[in-house]
Design an enzyme around this catalytic site. Structure first.
Site, PDB file in Angstrom:
ATOM      1  CB  SER A   1      -2.989  -4.456  -1.878  1.00 50.71           C
ATOM      2  OG  SER A   1      -4.042  -3.581  -2.225  1.00 50.71           O
TER       3      SER A   1
ATOM      4  CG  ASN B   1      34.703  -7.344   8.655  1.00 50.25           C
ATOM      5  OD1 ASN B   1      35.843  -7.676   8.347  1.00 50.25           O
ATOM      6  ND2 ASN B   1      34.032  -7.893   9.650  1.00 50.25           N
TER       7      ASN B   1
ATOM      8  CE  LYS C   1      37.805  -9.454   9.374  1.00 46.17           C
ATOM      9  NZ  LYS C   1      37.615 -10.737   8.751  1.00 46.17           N
TER      10      LYS C   1
ATOM     11  CD  GLN D   1      -3.842  -6.575  -4.249  1.00 53.90           C
ATOM     12  OE1 GLN D   1      -4.853  -5.961  -4.522  1.00 53.90           O
ATOM     13  NE2 GLN D   1      -3.792  -7.480  -3.293  1.00 53.90           N
TER      14      GLN D   1
ATOM     15  CG  ASN E   1      -9.447  -2.455 -12.892  1.00 53.21           C
ATOM     16  OD1 ASN E   1      -9.266  -2.758 -11.705  1.00 53.21           O
ATOM     17  ND2 ASN E   1     -10.223  -3.147 -13.698  1.00 53.21           N
TER      18      ASN E   1
ATOM     19  CE1 TYR F   1      -5.417  -4.635 -11.462  1.00 53.67           C
ATOM     20  CE2 TYR F   1      -7.310  -6.044 -11.022  1.00 53.67           C
ATOM     21  CZ  TYR F   1      -6.160  -5.413 -10.590  1.00 53.67           C
ATOM     22  OH  TYR F   1      -5.747  -5.572  -9.292  1.00 53.67           O
TER      23      TYR F   1
ATOM     24  CG  HIS G   1      42.432 -12.332 -17.840  1.00 56.35           C
ATOM     25  ND1 HIS G   1      41.543 -13.179 -18.456  1.00 56.35           N
ATOM     26  CD2 HIS G   1      42.981 -11.582 -18.839  1.00 56.35           C
ATOM     27  CE1 HIS G   1      41.564 -12.974 -19.767  1.00 56.35           C
ATOM     28  NE2 HIS G   1      42.424 -12.004 -20.025  1.00 56.35           N
TER      29      HIS G   1
ATOM     30  CE  LYS H   1      -0.615  -1.692  -6.278  1.00 52.72           C
ATOM     31  NZ  LYS H   1      -0.782  -2.891  -7.119  1.00 52.72           N
TER      32      LYS H   1
ATOM     33  CD  GLU I   1      31.893  -7.935   3.016  1.00 52.47           C
ATOM     34  OE1 GLU I   1      32.835  -8.715   2.939  1.00 52.47           O
ATOM     35  OE2 GLU I   1      31.392  -7.606   4.116  1.00 52.47           O
TER      36      GLU I   1
ATOM     37  CB  SER J   1      35.155  -9.217  13.698  1.00 56.28           C
ATOM     38  OG  SER J   1      35.109 -10.460  14.352  1.00 56.28           O
TER      39      SER J   1
HETATM   40  N1  ARG Z   1      -5.387  -3.244  -5.037  1.00 59.95           N
HETATM   41  C1  ARG Z   1      -5.577  -3.426  -6.441  1.00 59.95           C
HETATM   42  C2  ARG Z   1      -4.217  -3.545  -7.126  1.00 59.95           C
HETATM   43  O1  ARG Z   1      -3.240  -3.275  -6.501  1.00 59.95           O
HETATM   44  C3  ARG Z   1      -6.321  -2.269  -6.998  1.00 59.95           C
HETATM   45  C4  ARG Z   1      -7.132  -2.580  -8.208  1.00 59.95           C
HETATM   46  C5  ARG Z   1      -8.227  -3.511  -7.861  1.00 59.95           C
HETATM   47  N2  ARG Z   1      -9.102  -3.722  -8.941  1.00 59.95           N
HETATM   48  C6  ARG Z   1      -9.968  -4.715  -8.963  1.00 59.95           C
HETATM   49  N3  ARG Z   1     -10.729  -4.824  -9.979  1.00 59.95           N
HETATM   50  N4  ARG Z   1     -10.028  -5.604  -7.997  1.00 59.95           N
HETATM   51  O2  ARG Z   1      -4.101  -3.900  -8.257  1.00 59.95           O
END
Ligand code: ARG
Length: 461
Positions: free
Chosen positions: A27, A289, A287, A326, A114, A321, A160, A329, A294, A281
């Protein structure tokens, strides 16, 4: 594999991770934006461990300095992110040990990724909510400013999308203000549940060390502590609440956008959004815009999508968890980024909108917008409302056929529909008379609009 990329959990494994699995599960590409918050959390954790004597003060000081140096490295671009180290937490921890040696390995005592990640997201989101609140406020200030300038400006009010009754533009803008006021309150309320500390829950069950969670909470400016470790590491309600509040804000901005797009068309010609906020445009030279509104309207869809993503990510998860988390995010961060952008643009654009008062006035004169005023006049002269409605309907029909507004008819002509009509009808049928008559809290009369603005200014400072 280099030492720096050795996985902290490699102990029980005999085979290296498949290269694609490594990339698939990492991640770091998107959670590295939480580096400051990760370090902040680690600093508080280390200090807490020293306070309860799990770390010596010297060990704590070394860790603190190491973390502060890492923050600087990251800020100066001297940090190489490693996918093998999966995420922001392990990247920073590995670097810490590289820098300060074995004492760095003590930082993770009594902690798990976690509870660490749950803490980081909350710290990050809390900071972002405060930035968003400031942008919301700025937009509201802009609305108050334009509403004040336009508290006497008359335009058609619609139901309306058909001309209904005249309103003041100030009143219309104050409707937008009210929507944003609720948005701001929702964010404030959501922040209360964001600002609670999960750290100390460790992996899921708590920890055997004599931790002091209240100390950590104070260090990090949290208002409270998550009271159940299983819940604390798995809960993402706060992110869903936030994205839901964000969806409502976007829905409001999208409605404003729809109106601005209509209003800036040649057919309405109510406003000019300013060249800075429009684009041209590539083929049609004439134009201009309204791309900003939008795009804001368009982005509303993706934020609703993020809300549904987050709800769906959570719906099948057993305690506590799971790696599914993950996936929280990217939708959350994208919601924040886009919402910030949209609010910023709106706050910049609002005070620069040029209002075409004549066009608005002329439009209000068309479409028999004072028909209800005529009916109310008849009621004041003793005609029952249903009869008055019928009489005015006939007068409007005559107006359509003869191409005249009610205010353009002769007195005798109007008296043909009801003998109760007298000369004083003409002040009732003017647009100014119509708006001024709606003079109560929440009404469109300029006097009320000015009072509403004053009240909002007081609430707002
Ligand atoms: N990168 C993980 C997340 O975003 C962090 C927690 C990972 N925990 C684990 N037990 N693998 O959730």
């Amino acid at each position: 594999m280099s030492k720096q990329n050795d996985k902290p959990w490699a102990g029980r494994f005999t085979e290296p991770t498949d290269a694609f699995v490594e990339a698939f599960t990492a991640s770091i590409n998107f959670d590295k934006r939480m580096y400051k918050h990760d370090i902040m959390g680690s600093l508080a954790h280390a200090r807490m461990l020293a306070k309860v004597k799990v770390l010596t003060q010297k060990e704590c000081d070394t860790i603190v300095r190491g973390l502060q140096d890492i923050e600087q490295d990251i800020e100066q671009g001297n940090f190489t992110w490693s996918t093998a180290l999966e995420d922001i937490h392990m990247n920073i921890e590995a670097r810490l040990t590289d820098r300060i040696g074995d004492v760095g390995k003590k930082l993770h005592t009594g902690r798990s990724r976690n509870d660490q990640v749950a803490t980081d997201i909350r710290l990050y989101l809390r900071e972002q909510i405060d930035i968003l609140q400031a942008e919301l406020k700025r937009l509201q200030q802009g609305l108050l400013q334009v509403a004040e300038q336009e508290s006497d400006t008359i335009m058609p009010g619609f139901t309306h999308l058909q001309t209904a009754q005249p309103v003041t533009l100030g009143h219309h803008l104050m409707a937008w203000f009210e929507m944003l006021q609720r948005d701001s309150e929702r964010l404030m309320d959501c922040r209360k549940r964001v600002n609670v500390l999960p750290l100390g829950s460790a992996a899921l069950a708590g920890t055997t060390y004599p931790i002091d969670r209240e100390f950590t909470a104070r260090e990090l400016g949290f208002d409270g502590i998550c009271l159940n470790s299983l819940d604390a590491v798995s809960d993402r309600d706060f992110a869903i609440e936030f994205t839901s509040a964000a969806s409502l804000i976007m829905m409001h901005l999208s409605r404003f956008s729809e109106e601005l797009i209509l209003w800036s068309s040649a057919q309405f010609n109510f406003v000019d959004l300013g060249d800075k906020f429009c684009t041209g445009s590539s083929i049609m030279p004439q134009k201009k815009n309204p791309d900003v509104p939008e795009l804001v309207r368009g982005k509303t869809g993706r934020i609703y999508g993020h809300l549904i993503s987050l709800l769906t990510i959570m719906k099948g998860q057993p305690l506590a968890y799971n790696k599914d988390n993950q996936e929280d995010k990217e939708p959350l961060f994208d919601t924040i980024d886009n919402l910030r952008g949209c609010l910023r643009l709106y706050a910049d654009m609002m005070p620069q909108i040029k209002v075409n008062r004549e066009s608005m006035y002329d439009a209000a004169k068309r479409g028999f917008s004072t028909a209800t005023d005529l009916a109310d006049y008849l009621v004041r002269k003793g005609v029952p409302f249903r009869d008055a409605h019928e009489i005015v309907g006939k007068a409007v029909r005559h107006g359509i056929d003869s191409g005249k507004d009610l205010s353009e008819m002769e007195l005798e002509e109007l008296q043909g529909f009801s003998s109760t009509i007298e000369h004083d009808i003409f002040e009732v049928l003017t647009l100014e008379g119509s708006v001024a008559a709606r003079n109560h809290i929440g009404g469109t009369a300029p006097e009320q609009v000015r009072a509403a603005i004053k009240c909002a200014q007081q609430r707002h400072t």
